[in-house]
Design a protein around this motif. Structure first.
Motif, PDB file in Angstrom:
ATOM      1  N   GLN A  56      45.564 -43.303   9.965  1.00  0.00           N
ATOM      2  CA  GLN A  56      45.057 -43.200  11.335  1.00  0.00           C
ATOM      3  C   GLN A  56      46.141 -42.763  12.319  1.00  0.00           C
ATOM      4  O   GLN A  56      45.822 -42.359  13.429  1.00  0.00           O
ATOM      5  CB  GLN A  56      44.418 -44.523  11.763  1.00  0.00           C
ATOM      6  CG  GLN A  56      43.088 -44.738  11.084  1.00  0.00           C
ATOM      7  CD  GLN A  56      42.527 -46.134  11.269  1.00  0.00           C
ATOM      8  OE1 GLN A  56      43.244 -47.080  11.567  1.00  0.00           O
ATOM      9  NE2 GLN A  56      41.228 -46.270  11.076  1.00  0.00           N
ATOM     10  N   GLN A  57      47.388 -42.798  11.905  1.00  0.00           N
ATOM     11  CA  GLN A  57      48.466 -42.256  12.735  1.00  0.00           C
ATOM     12  C   GLN A  57      48.457 -40.731  12.732  1.00  0.00           C
ATOM     13  O   GLN A  57      49.021 -40.100  13.616  1.00  0.00           O
ATOM     14  CB  GLN A  57      49.830 -42.716  12.225  1.00  0.00           C
ATOM     15  CG  GLN A  57      50.058 -44.207  12.284  1.00  0.00           C
ATOM     16  CD  GLN A  57      51.389 -44.531  11.655  1.00  0.00           C
ATOM     17  OE1 GLN A  57      52.433 -44.218  12.222  1.00  0.00           O
ATOM     18  NE2 GLN A  57      51.362 -45.132  10.483  1.00  0.00           N
ATOM     19  N   TYR A  58      47.801 -40.139  11.722  1.00  0.00           N
ATOM     20  CA  TYR A  58      47.839 -38.692  11.528  1.00  0.00           C
ATOM     21  C   TYR A  58      46.485 -38.006  11.680  1.00  0.00           C
ATOM     22  O   TYR A  58      46.433 -36.805  11.933  1.00  0.00           O
ATOM     23  CB  TYR A  58      48.392 -38.371  10.134  1.00  0.00           C
ATOM     24  CG  TYR A  58      49.817 -38.815   9.950  1.00  0.00           C
ATOM     25  CD1 TYR A  58      50.873 -37.977  10.302  1.00  0.00           C
ATOM     26  CD2 TYR A  58      50.123 -40.080   9.456  1.00  0.00           C
ATOM     27  CE1 TYR A  58      52.193 -38.386  10.146  1.00  0.00           C
ATOM     28  CE2 TYR A  58      51.440 -40.490   9.293  1.00  0.00           C
ATOM     29  CZ  TYR A  58      52.465 -39.648   9.646  1.00  0.00           C
ATOM     30  OH  TYR A  58      53.778 -40.049   9.500  1.00  0.00           O
ATOM     31  N   THR A  59      45.416 -38.734  11.471  1.00  0.00           N
ATOM     32  CA  THR A  59      44.089 -38.125  11.516  1.00  0.00           C
ATOM     33  C   THR A  59      43.042 -39.194  11.813  1.00  0.00           C
ATOM     34  O   THR A  59      43.300 -40.388  11.706  1.00  0.00           O
ATOM     35  CB  THR A  59      43.763 -37.415  10.178  1.00  0.00           C
ATOM     36  OG1 THR A  59      42.588 -36.631  10.337  1.00  0.00           O
ATOM     37  CG2 THR A  59      43.547 -38.404   9.045  1.00  0.00           C
ATOM     38  N   GLU A  60      41.869 -38.737  12.151  1.00  0.00           N
ATOM     39  CA  GLU A  60      40.746 -39.652  12.372  1.00  0.00           C
ATOM     40  C   GLU A  60      40.128 -40.006  11.017  1.00  0.00           C
ATOM     41  O   GLU A  60      40.057 -39.166  10.124  1.00  0.00           O
ATOM     42  CB  GLU A  60      39.695 -38.965  13.247  1.00  0.00           C
ATOM     43  CG  GLU A  60      38.477 -39.821  13.519  1.00  0.00           C
ATOM     44  CD  GLU A  60      37.406 -39.080  14.311  1.00  0.00           C
ATOM     45  OE1 GLU A  60      36.281 -39.588  14.355  1.00  0.00           O
ATOM     46  OE2 GLU A  60      37.688 -37.999  14.863  1.00  0.00           O
ATOM     47  N   ILE A  61      39.705 -41.248  10.878  1.00  0.00           N
ATOM     48  CA  ILE A  61      38.950 -41.666   9.699  1.00  0.00           C
ATOM     49  C   ILE A  61      37.573 -42.088  10.177  1.00  0.00           C
ATOM     50  O   ILE A  61      37.444 -42.962  11.032  1.00  0.00           O
ATOM     51  CB  ILE A  61      39.625 -42.822   8.943  1.00  0.00           C
ATOM     52  CG1 ILE A  61      41.004 -42.404   8.455  1.00  0.00           C
ATOM     53  CG2 ILE A  61      38.749 -43.255   7.760  1.00  0.00           C
ATOM     54  CD1 ILE A  61      41.772 -43.497   7.737  1.00  0.00           C
ATOM     55  N   ASN A  93      51.309 -43.548  -4.467  1.00  0.00           N
ATOM     56  CA  ASN A  93      51.628 -43.514  -3.035  1.00  0.00           C
ATOM     57  C   ASN A  93      52.173 -42.160  -2.603  1.00  0.00           C
ATOM     58  O   ASN A  93      52.511 -41.966  -1.444  1.00  0.00           O
ATOM     59  CB  ASN A  93      52.642 -44.616  -2.694  1.00  0.00           C
ATOM     60  CG  ASN A  93      51.998 -45.977  -2.721  1.00  0.00           C
ATOM     61  OD1 ASN A  93      50.836 -46.122  -2.352  1.00  0.00           O
ATOM     62  ND2 ASN A  93      52.726 -46.969  -3.176  1.00  0.00           N
ATOM     63  N   GLU A  94      52.265 -41.232  -3.528  1.00  0.00           N
ATOM     64  CA  GLU A  94      52.805 -39.905  -3.241  1.00  0.00           C
ATOM     65  C   GLU A  94      52.067 -39.203  -2.097  1.00  0.00           C
ATOM     66  O   GLU A  94      52.706 -38.570  -1.253  1.00  0.00           O
ATOM     67  CB  GLU A  94      52.786 -39.050  -4.514  1.00  0.00           C
ATOM     68  CG  GLU A  94      53.700 -37.875  -4.464  1.00  0.00           C
ATOM     69  CD  GLU A  94      55.176 -38.255  -4.414  1.00  0.00           C
ATOM     70  OE1 GLU A  94      55.950 -37.441  -3.869  1.00  0.00           O
ATOM     71  OE2 GLU A  94      55.560 -39.334  -4.884  1.00  0.00           O
ATOM     72  N   PRO A  95      50.717 -39.287  -2.011  1.00  0.00           N
ATOM     73  CA  PRO A  95      50.030 -38.610  -0.907  1.00  0.00           C
ATOM     74  C   PRO A  95      50.524 -39.040   0.473  1.00  0.00           C
ATOM     75  O   PRO A  95      50.587 -38.226   1.395  1.00  0.00           O
ATOM     76  CB  PRO A  95      48.567 -38.998  -1.106  1.00  0.00           C
ATOM     77  CG  PRO A  95      48.451 -39.252  -2.567  1.00  0.00           C
ATOM     78  CD  PRO A  95      49.766 -39.872  -2.953  1.00  0.00           C
ATOM     79  N   TYR A  96      50.921 -40.287   0.623  1.00  0.00           N
ATOM     80  CA  TYR A  96      51.382 -40.775   1.912  1.00  0.00           C
ATOM     81  C   TYR A  96      52.763 -40.196   2.251  1.00  0.00           C
ATOM     82  O   TYR A  96      53.054 -39.928   3.415  1.00  0.00           O
ATOM     83  CB  TYR A  96      51.365 -42.300   1.941  1.00  0.00           C
ATOM     84  CG  TYR A  96      49.978 -42.807   1.607  1.00  0.00           C
ATOM     85  CD1 TYR A  96      48.925 -42.638   2.508  1.00  0.00           C
ATOM     86  CD2 TYR A  96      49.688 -43.369   0.370  1.00  0.00           C
ATOM     87  CE1 TYR A  96      47.632 -43.034   2.193  1.00  0.00           C
ATOM     88  CE2 TYR A  96      48.402 -43.774   0.052  1.00  0.00           C
ATOM     89  CZ  TYR A  96      47.379 -43.604   0.961  1.00  0.00           C
ATOM     90  OH  TYR A  96      46.101 -43.989   0.652  1.00  0.00           O
ATOM     91  N   ARG A  97      53.573 -39.977   1.226  1.00  0.00           N
ATOM     92  CA  ARG A  97      54.856 -39.303   1.441  1.00  0.00           C
ATOM     93  C   ARG A  97      54.627 -37.850   1.856  1.00  0.00           C
ATOM     94  O   ARG A  97      55.329 -37.315   2.705  1.00  0.00           O
ATOM     95  CB  ARG A  97      55.717 -39.381   0.185  1.00  0.00           C
ATOM     96  CG  ARG A  97      56.253 -40.778  -0.118  1.00  0.00           C
ATOM     97  CD  ARG A  97      57.358 -40.762  -1.130  1.00  0.00           C
ATOM     98  NE  ARG A  97      57.312 -41.362  -2.415  1.00  0.00           N
ATOM     99  CZ  ARG A  97      56.553 -42.325  -2.905  1.00  0.00           C
ATOM    100  NH1 ARG A  97      55.621 -42.840  -2.202  1.00  0.00           N
ATOM    101  NH2 ARG A  97      56.685 -42.798  -4.109  1.00  0.00           N
ATOM    102  N   LEU A  99      49.600 -38.358  15.416  1.00  0.00           N
ATOM    103  CA  LEU A  99      48.771 -38.200  16.615  1.00  0.00           C
ATOM    104  C   LEU A  99      49.412 -38.990  17.736  1.00  0.00           C
ATOM    105  O   LEU A  99      49.770 -40.143  17.570  1.00  0.00           O
ATOM    106  CB  LEU A  99      47.358 -38.745  16.367  1.00  0.00           C
ATOM    107  CG  LEU A  99      46.559 -38.115  15.232  1.00  0.00           C
ATOM    108  CD1 LEU A  99      45.267 -38.894  15.020  1.00  0.00           C
ATOM    109  CD2 LEU A  99      46.285 -36.667  15.503  1.00  0.00           C
ATOM    110  N   ASN A 100      49.578 -38.424  18.850  1.00  0.00           N
ATOM    111  CA  ASN A 100      50.150 -39.166  19.995  1.00  0.00           C
ATOM    112  C   ASN A 100      49.444 -38.777  21.267  1.00  0.00           C
ATOM    113  O   ASN A 100      48.976 -37.780  21.492  1.00  0.00           O
ATOM    114  CB  ASN A 100      51.650 -38.919  20.148  1.00  0.00           C
ATOM    115  CG  ASN A 100      52.444 -39.669  19.094  1.00  0.00           C
ATOM    116  OD1 ASN A 100      51.991 -40.664  18.549  1.00  0.00           O
ATOM    117  ND2 ASN A 100      53.620 -39.177  18.798  1.00  0.00           N
TER     118      ASN A 100
END
Length: 166
Positions: free
Chosen positions: A44-49, A152-156, A165-166
């Protein structure tokens, strides 16, 4: 130094109790940070869910999907809950989020404001499963997402290729 690494000493001054009760408090704190919630909070820091969107209702076998034009992950929680035993639901949600996080990173690498996605790592073998399920144009991006969905690779990848998103 050793006093900080030991949970008893971390909580001793604040709680003022025995090591056993301090350990219980520590376990309660750790239990409150569920892996699925951590994955959702990170993404959610990077995209809408979005949850249980239009295609989830239309395609009951879908567990999640990524919309590159909308830069959005849609998680089909109702479909997952209906399909799997309760003991597997959280694991399946985490896997679906990781799969779609790979697509988010692929989109970010291509340039977030388009409908293109770029493979993050070359040399990934396309499985028979992917060949049977997806069009040839999507083989590489889907192979990559399937390869990494249990890690956890996708998160990296998201952290590396996407802006918060800011």
């Amino acid at each position: 130094m050793q006093r900080i690494a030991n949970p008893y000493y971390v909580f001793k001054r604040r709680v003022g109790s025995t090591p056993t009760s301090s350990a219980i408090i520590l376990l309660m704190l750790l239990a409150s940070c569920h892996p699925v919630q951590a994955s959702e909070s990170f993404l959610q820091q990077y995209t809408e869910i979005e949850y249980d969107g239009t295609y989830c209702k239309k395609y009951k076998s879908w567990y999640a999907y990524y919309l590159p034009l909308g830069n959005k992950i849609v998680l089909c929680k109702e479909n997952i809950t209906r399909t799997f035993p309760q003991s597997q639901v959280q694991k399946r949600i985490k896997s679906a989020l990781a799969h779609e996080a790979t697509h988010l990173a692929q989109d970010c690498k291509a340039g977030i404001h388009n409908k293109q996605m770029h493979v993050l790592n070359t040399g990934i073998k396309v499985s028979k499963y992917v060949k049977a399920r997806y069009t040839k144009d999507d083989h590489m991006i889907e192979s990559e997402a399937w390869k990494y969905q249990s890690s956890n690779e996708p998160y990296r990848f998201v952290e590396k290729h996407c802006n918060k998103l800011n």
